[in-house]
Scaffold this active site. Structure first.
Site, PDB file in Angstrom:
ATOM      1  N   GLY A 170       1.131  -1.470   0.266  1.00 50.58           N
ATOM      2  CA  GLY A 170      -0.187  -0.063   0.227  1.00 50.58           C
ATOM      3  C   GLY A 170       0.356   0.971   0.429  1.00 50.58           C
ATOM      4  CB  SER A 171      -0.009   4.750   1.126  1.00 58.00           C
ATOM      5  OG  SER A 171      -0.906   4.982   0.657  1.00 58.00           O
TER       6      SER A 171
END
Length: 485
Positions: A215-216
């Site tokens: 993810g981020s």
């Protein structure tokens, strides 16, 4: 009469020679076949005929041996078994050995030739030396803080020392007690069946053997690639980043969780985790430079061992531009172990240098004398020092006034990055909560710890699963444990 005696003597010599030849054939030529024969239990009886050496954490053993009184005399025991299972693994008379119990078996069982005071004599007598000990790099308090922070939720924590590569914590949850598998009776068989049938997979080492979409948190790598390539030079300059962003060659539009991401500078985009900015940055950098930067951090490395094998984290270098955009925000085919993301944070903290992580500090004889020591790990330059300095600023902003404020540690400088990773068909699965960070106490000259936390937590409300809300407090507890004098 003398002639008959002479013939008898010749015949006896011939018989003696035949016996010697046959003995040599059995002991030398056919020895491997006898050694490997399942009916030959001598080696197994000898293995368990003496106590096994211990695995040490913080100078204290977390393993032991119990005299069972059976033919296979000594069984393995564990102190705080579930806490250290992702490091020790198990040593079972029935099911073999895993993790450190497997990779360091020669020392622990006493079969390593280096343990023998007189190797030549030991080879002749086949005597087994007393089992040696394995001294780990773990920090006891950091390990417990990570375990208690997960509190039984599915997930993992990995923590390393950026300046040395020493693994300070390695936790996987839910865990299990390896002592249940030590013997060869009905109890061990029942435990083996139960653990293998458990849908939560307690024997899976999620810290090093499970990969997740990062993810981020992968935006640290994307930002590093953009800065190194010169695509971004000023952290506060506006970027040409539409919101929503149409993925190249498609009609699919990528959105952000919040507002204010259109043309946002890198500093603001990193602080508030703007998907559109980083997806476009990945495309602007290009697959070759993105792939090279990811691999410099350790992605696509199938040979990492600490000393047991670590599942390779992956960044696909065969993607088109739309797929590259998604890969650059930690989605599509991008996958990472928690240990890999701790390595990313460690490289940023260490000025762009990355040291290979390791878990065994040294091995010793029962007397305490050193058999082998880890020694210093060579460092490789992952990104330019100037890029690392800017990344540190970005990560500090996240903790000071962004999505990672719950990771702040009083009396220390902390940098971090939150992540919420989508997965499942059509992103229908409950998102994973990520947090990667590093910390430097005000009194220290350099960062002392880098941490990665992932929480699967299927019992939480979907809206509550964010790296900053769920994973950051766990990382903070681990960092505090390491920094606390």
């Amino acid at each position: 009469m003398t002639r008959h005696i002479r013939y008898a003597a010749y015949f006896c010599v011939l018989l003696l020679a035949a016996l010697l030849v046959n003995a040599a054939r059995v002991q030398v030529v056919q020895s491997p076949a006898y050694d490997d024969n399942p009916a030959n239990r001598r080696a197994t009886i000898a293995r368990y005929g003496q106590p096994r050496g211990n695995i040490l954490v913080g100078g204290r053993p977390v393993t032991g041996s119990r005299d069972s009184g059976e033919q296979l005399r000594y069984e393995r025991t564990y102190v705080d078994g579930p806490l250290y299972a992702p490091v020790t693994g198990f040593a079972s008379q029935e099911y073999g050995r895993t993790l450190l119990e497997a990779t360091e078996d020669g020392v622990l069982s006493g079969s390593d030739p280096l343990l023998a005071p007189l190797p030549l004599l030991s080879d002749l007598t086949r005597a087994r030396a007393a089992g040696g000990d394995v001294v780990t790099t773990l920090d006891r308090e950091a390990q417990r803080a990570a375990y208690e922070g997960l509190a039984g939720r599915k997930g993992a924590v990995a923590a390393v020392d950026p300046s040395t590569g020493r693994v300070l914590a390695l936790v996987s949850s839910p865990s299990y007690d390896p002592g249940e598998l030590s013997g060869n009776g009905a109890g061990a068989a029942r435990a083996w069946a139960r653990l293998n049938a458990d849908p939560d997979k307690p024997m899976l080492n999620r810290a090093v053997r499970q990969t997740y979409p990062p993810g981020s948190t992968f935006k640290v790598v994307t930002a590093a690639a953009a800065l190194d390539a010169g695509v971004i030079r000023n952290l506060d300059a506006r970027t040409r980043s539409p919101a929503p962003y149409r993925l190249p060659g498609t009609t699919t539009r990528l959105d952000n969780e919040g507002d204010g991401c259109r043309d946002a500078p890198l500093r603001e985009a990193f602080q508030w985790s703007c998907n559109t900015v980083f997806a476009k940055l990945g495309v602007d950098v290009g697959v070759a430079r993105m792939g090279a930067t990811a691999e410099a951090f350790g992605f696509n490395d199938a040979g990492l061992r600490i000393p047991f094998a670590v599942a390779p984290s992956t960044f696909d270098t065969t993607v088109d531009k739309a797929q590259l955009a998604l890969s650059s925000i930690g989605q599509y085919n991008t996958r990472a172990t928690p240990l890999q993301m701790a390595m990313v944070a460690a490289a940023v903290a260490e000025g762009g240098q990355l040291r290979t992580p390791y878990l065994v500090e040294r091995t010793t004889r029962r007397s305490g004398s050193t058999v082998a020591a880890a020694g210093p790990r060579p460092a490789r330059q992952v990104v330019q020092p100037s890029t690392a300095r800017k990344l540190r600023q970005l990560m500090e902003d996240v903790v000071r006034e962004g999505t990672g404020r719950k990771a702040a540690v009083p009396g220390a400088t902390v940098g971090g990055k939150t992540g919420t990773a989508q997965h499942g068909v059509g992103n229908s699965g409950l998102p994973y909560a990520w947090f990667v960070s590093w910390a430097q106490a005000d009194r220290d000259m350099e960062p002392k710890v880098a941490v990665a936390v992932v929480v699967e937590d299927a019992s939480a409300d979907r809206g509550d699963i964010t790296g900053g809300g769920v994973a950051a407090p766990i990382a903070r507890a681990v960092m505090e444990a390491v920094l606390d004098p």
